[in-house]
Design a protein around this motif. Sequence first.
Motif, PDB file in Angstrom:
ATOM      1  N   ALA A 134      -0.963  27.305  19.128  1.00 54.79           N
ATOM      2  CA  ALA A 134      -1.802  26.867  18.269  1.00 54.79           C
ATOM      3  C   ALA A 134      -3.159  26.364  19.149  1.00 54.79           C
ATOM      4  O   ALA A 134      -3.010  26.197  20.479  1.00 54.79           O
ATOM      5  CB  ALA A 134      -1.526  25.294  17.826  1.00 54.79           C
ATOM      6  N   HIS A 135      -4.194  26.456  18.516  1.00 53.05           N
ATOM      7  CA  HIS A 135      -5.680  25.981  19.049  1.00 53.05           C
ATOM      8  C   HIS A 135      -6.460  25.009  18.110  1.00 53.05           C
ATOM      9  O   HIS A 135      -6.592  25.203  17.217  1.00 53.05           O
ATOM     10  CB  HIS A 135      -6.208  27.309  19.201  1.00 53.05           C
ATOM     11  N   HIS A 136      -6.636  23.954  18.641  1.00 52.39           N
ATOM     12  CA  HIS A 136      -7.468  23.012  17.930  1.00 52.39           C
ATOM     13  C   HIS A 136      -8.719  23.649  16.981  1.00 52.39           C
ATOM     14  O   HIS A 136      -9.588  24.096  17.704  1.00 52.39           O
ATOM     15  CB  HIS A 136      -7.915  21.961  18.880  1.00 52.39           C
ATOM     16  N   GLY A 137      -8.418  23.477  15.837  1.00 52.13           N
ATOM     17  CA  GLY A 137      -9.498  23.970  14.927  1.00 52.13           C
ATOM     18  C   GLY A 137      -9.452  25.383  14.598  1.00 52.13           C
ATOM     19  O   GLY A 137     -10.227  26.000  13.871  1.00 52.13           O
ATOM     20  N   ALA A 138      -8.374  26.001  15.166  1.00 53.79           N
ATOM     21  CA  ALA A 138      -8.453  27.643  14.982  1.00 53.79           C
ATOM     22  C   ALA A 138      -6.988  28.067  14.400  1.00 53.79           C
ATOM     23  O   ALA A 138      -6.934  29.228  14.227  1.00 53.79           O
ATOM     24  CB  ALA A 138      -8.782  28.445  16.458  1.00 53.79           C
ATOM     25  N   GLY A 139      -6.160  26.980  14.059  1.00 51.92           N
ATOM     26  CA  GLY A 139      -4.733  27.607  13.604  1.00 51.92           C
ATOM     27  C   GLY A 139      -3.537  27.584  14.291  1.00 51.92           C
ATOM     28  O   GLY A 139      -3.785  27.457  15.794  1.00 51.92           O
ATOM     29  N   ALA A 140      -2.624  27.989  13.768  1.00 50.04           N
ATOM     30  CA  ALA A 140      -1.322  28.179  14.473  1.00 50.04           C
ATOM     31  C   ALA A 140      -0.744  29.571  14.276  1.00 50.04           C
ATOM     32  O   ALA A 140      -1.047  30.209  13.346  1.00 50.04           O
ATOM     33  CB  ALA A 140      -0.352  27.192  13.816  1.00 50.04           C
ATOM     34  N   PHE A 141      -0.206  30.006  15.147  1.00 44.24           N
ATOM     35  CA  PHE A 141       0.316  31.434  15.318  1.00 44.24           C
ATOM     36  C   PHE A 141       1.472  31.781  15.810  1.00 44.24           C
ATOM     37  O   PHE A 141       2.002  31.000  16.649  1.00 44.24           O
ATOM     38  CB  PHE A 141      -0.741  32.315  16.058  1.00 44.24           C
ATOM     39  N   ILE A 142       2.282  32.624  15.188  1.00 47.70           N
ATOM     40  CA  ILE A 142       3.597  33.263  15.979  1.00 47.70           C
ATOM     41  C   ILE A 142       3.016  34.751  16.207  1.00 47.70           C
ATOM     42  O   ILE A 142       2.667  35.574  15.578  1.00 47.70           O
ATOM     43  CB  ILE A 142       4.688  33.336  14.917  1.00 47.70           C
ATOM     44  N   GLY A 143       2.990  34.738  17.765  1.00 44.09           N
ATOM     45  CA  GLY A 143       2.609  35.998  18.166  1.00 44.09           C
ATOM     46  C   GLY A 143       0.952  36.248  17.741  1.00 44.09           C
ATOM     47  O   GLY A 143       0.212  35.114  17.790  1.00 44.09           O
ATOM     48  N   GLU A 144       0.716  37.267  17.061  1.00 41.66           N
ATOM     49  CA  GLU A 144      -0.799  37.560  16.514  1.00 41.66           C
ATOM     50  C   GLU A 144      -0.781  37.116  15.193  1.00 41.66           C
ATOM     51  O   GLU A 144      -2.027  37.017  14.774  1.00 41.66           O
ATOM     52  CB  GLU A 144      -0.965  39.041  16.590  1.00 41.66           C
ATOM     53  N   ASP A 145       0.325  36.626  14.512  1.00 40.39           N
ATOM     54  CA  ASP A 145       0.117  36.291  12.871  1.00 40.39           C
ATOM     55  C   ASP A 145      -0.082  34.786  12.905  1.00 40.39           C
ATOM     56  O   ASP A 145       0.480  34.017  13.330  1.00 40.39           O
ATOM     57  CB  ASP A 145       1.319  36.579  12.365  1.00 40.39           C
ATOM     58  N   ARG A 146      -1.049  34.594  12.121  1.00 39.78           N
ATOM     59  CA  ARG A 146      -1.560  33.349  11.651  1.00 39.78           C
ATOM     60  C   ARG A 146      -0.391  32.752  10.528  1.00 39.78           C
ATOM     61  O   ARG A 146       0.087  33.386   9.981  1.00 39.78           O
ATOM     62  CB  ARG A 146      -2.814  33.035  11.096  1.00 39.78           C
ATOM     63  N   ILE A 147       0.218  31.470  10.812  1.00 39.99           N
ATOM     64  CA  ILE A 147       1.016  31.114   9.973  1.00 39.99           C
ATOM     65  C   ILE A 147       0.834  29.555   9.576  1.00 39.99           C
ATOM     66  O   ILE A 147      -0.098  28.833  10.051  1.00 39.99           O
ATOM     67  CB  ILE A 147       2.294  30.778  11.012  1.00 39.99           C
ATOM     68  N   THR A 148       1.334  29.226   7.904  1.00 40.79           N
ATOM     69  CA  THR A 148       1.101  28.162   7.494  1.00 40.79           C
ATOM     70  C   THR A 148       2.452  27.245   7.477  1.00 40.79           C
ATOM     71  O   THR A 148       3.468  28.168   6.980  1.00 40.79           O
ATOM     72  CB  THR A 148       0.641  28.563   6.293  1.00 40.79           C
ATOM     73  N   ALA A 149       2.612  26.328   7.541  1.00 41.44           N
ATOM     74  CA  ALA A 149       3.842  25.330   7.473  1.00 41.44           C
ATOM     75  C   ALA A 149       4.654  25.771   6.241  1.00 41.44           C
ATOM     76  O   ALA A 149       3.820  25.515   5.113  1.00 41.44           O
ATOM     77  CB  ALA A 149       3.639  24.234   7.864  1.00 41.44           C
ATOM     78  N   GLN A 150       5.587  25.748   6.074  1.00 43.54           N
ATOM     79  CA  GLN A 150       6.399  25.733   5.019  1.00 43.54           C
ATOM     80  C   GLN A 150       7.723  24.636   4.943  1.00 43.54           C
ATOM     81  O   GLN A 150       8.363  24.478   5.890  1.00 43.54           O
ATOM     82  CB  GLN A 150       7.375  27.292   4.865  1.00 43.54           C
ATOM     83  N   THR A 151       7.663  23.852   3.797  1.00 39.24           N
ATOM     84  CA  THR A 151       8.783  23.140   3.466  1.00 39.24           C
ATOM     85  C   THR A 151      10.118  23.959   3.240  1.00 39.24           C
ATOM     86  O   THR A 151      10.062  25.172   2.791  1.00 39.24           O
ATOM     87  CB  THR A 151       8.513  22.153   2.486  1.00 39.24           C
ATOM     88  N   THR A 152      11.244  23.286   3.455  1.00 41.32           N
ATOM     89  CA  THR A 152      12.344  23.922   2.937  1.00 41.32           C
ATOM     90  C   THR A 152      12.662  24.013   1.271  1.00 41.32           C
ATOM     91  O   THR A 152      13.393  24.761   0.897  1.00 41.32           O
ATOM     92  CB  THR A 152      13.696  23.187   3.437  1.00 41.32           C
ATOM     93  N   GLY A 153      11.907  23.051   0.561  1.00 45.56           N
ATOM     94  CA  GLY A 153      12.213  22.874  -0.741  1.00 45.56           C
ATOM     95  C   GLY A 153      13.464  22.238  -1.232  1.00 45.56           C
ATOM     96  O   GLY A 153      13.848  22.016  -2.244  1.00 45.56           O
ATOM     97  N   ALA A 154      14.353  21.759  -0.098  1.00 47.95           N
ATOM     98  CA  ALA A 154      15.428  21.276  -0.409  1.00 47.95           C
ATOM     99  C   ALA A 154      15.247  19.569  -0.701  1.00 47.95           C
ATOM    100  O   ALA A 154      14.390  19.011  -0.403  1.00 47.95           O
ATOM    101  CB  ALA A 154      16.300  21.071   0.620  1.00 47.95           C
ATOM    102  N   GLN A 155      16.330  19.216  -2.122  1.00 46.86           N
ATOM    103  CA  GLN A 155      16.183  17.753  -2.186  1.00 46.86           C
ATOM    104  C   GLN A 155      17.497  17.026  -2.125  1.00 46.86           C
ATOM    105  O   GLN A 155      18.488  17.671  -2.609  1.00 46.86           O
ATOM    106  CB  GLN A 155      15.815  17.595  -3.774  1.00 46.86           C
TER     107      GLN A 155
END
Length: 267
Positions: A134-155
């Motif tokens: 991750a890079h401040h102001g430039a996003g988070a990545f796995i390898g070369e792919d930018r990633i957005t956080a996911q919740t589990t959806g569990a309750q």
Amino acid sequence: MTIGLTGPVSAILQQASNRAIMPRYQSLSADQIDAKAADDVVTIADKEAELILAEGLASLLPEAAIVGEEAAHADPALLNRLGDALCWIIDPIDGTNNYAAGKPPFGVMVALSQAGETVAGWIYDPLSGRLAHAHHGAGAFIGEDRITAQTTGAQPPIAAISLVFMDPAKRQAMKDHIAPHYTLTDIPRCAAEQYPRLVLGVNDCSIFERTLAWDHAAGVLFVNEAGGMAARPDGRAYRVDEAHLPGLIGAASPQLWEELAFRLAAV
């Protein structure tokens, strides 16, 4: 921009893994494992990997201070460098207890801070080759792919709550007032795995008591840049030069963070 450092940093992480970490995995002898503190060990692989990482990172930014976990254990005065204009922060093997026992997860964590604020972080899994960064102001990545956080959806939401470093009263308060609102899952005893789980839809939130810079700098930035939220329980940003302070919440979304922080404030 720090994202341009990812290729060289990745090569240094792989070098440390290939030369010092993986050749000794599941083959450590008893004399290559030392007790560092209660329920905490260090291995010859930690020490060798830190030297490789420090040498490689110094070649990238010679002007930056270097604070490694093992070097700081030997010389606590190094912790004063965490607020320097530039500072490399190194955890040569995060999850050393797992590594020494010959089991996953474990990982290598490197962060770059500027005047106490983390500006880049890399989390490498030697077993799978996964590089989270991750890079401040430039996003988070796995390898070369930018990633957005996911919740589990569990309750109720899935929580990994680290009770290890809490005093008995606080530990009991967590069990009585926080745990009933969540589905608890085992902590991996490895921040290099716990932070990616908050982004990859495995866990929804985590509570950490001890917040040492090498354990949390890269992970906090990774979660925040992915659109989750990681901060002190009162909402203040995590700073590496305040890593002596207790308490940190990480969550896959700001809403999950706010719900947990609200409950925690009432404890």
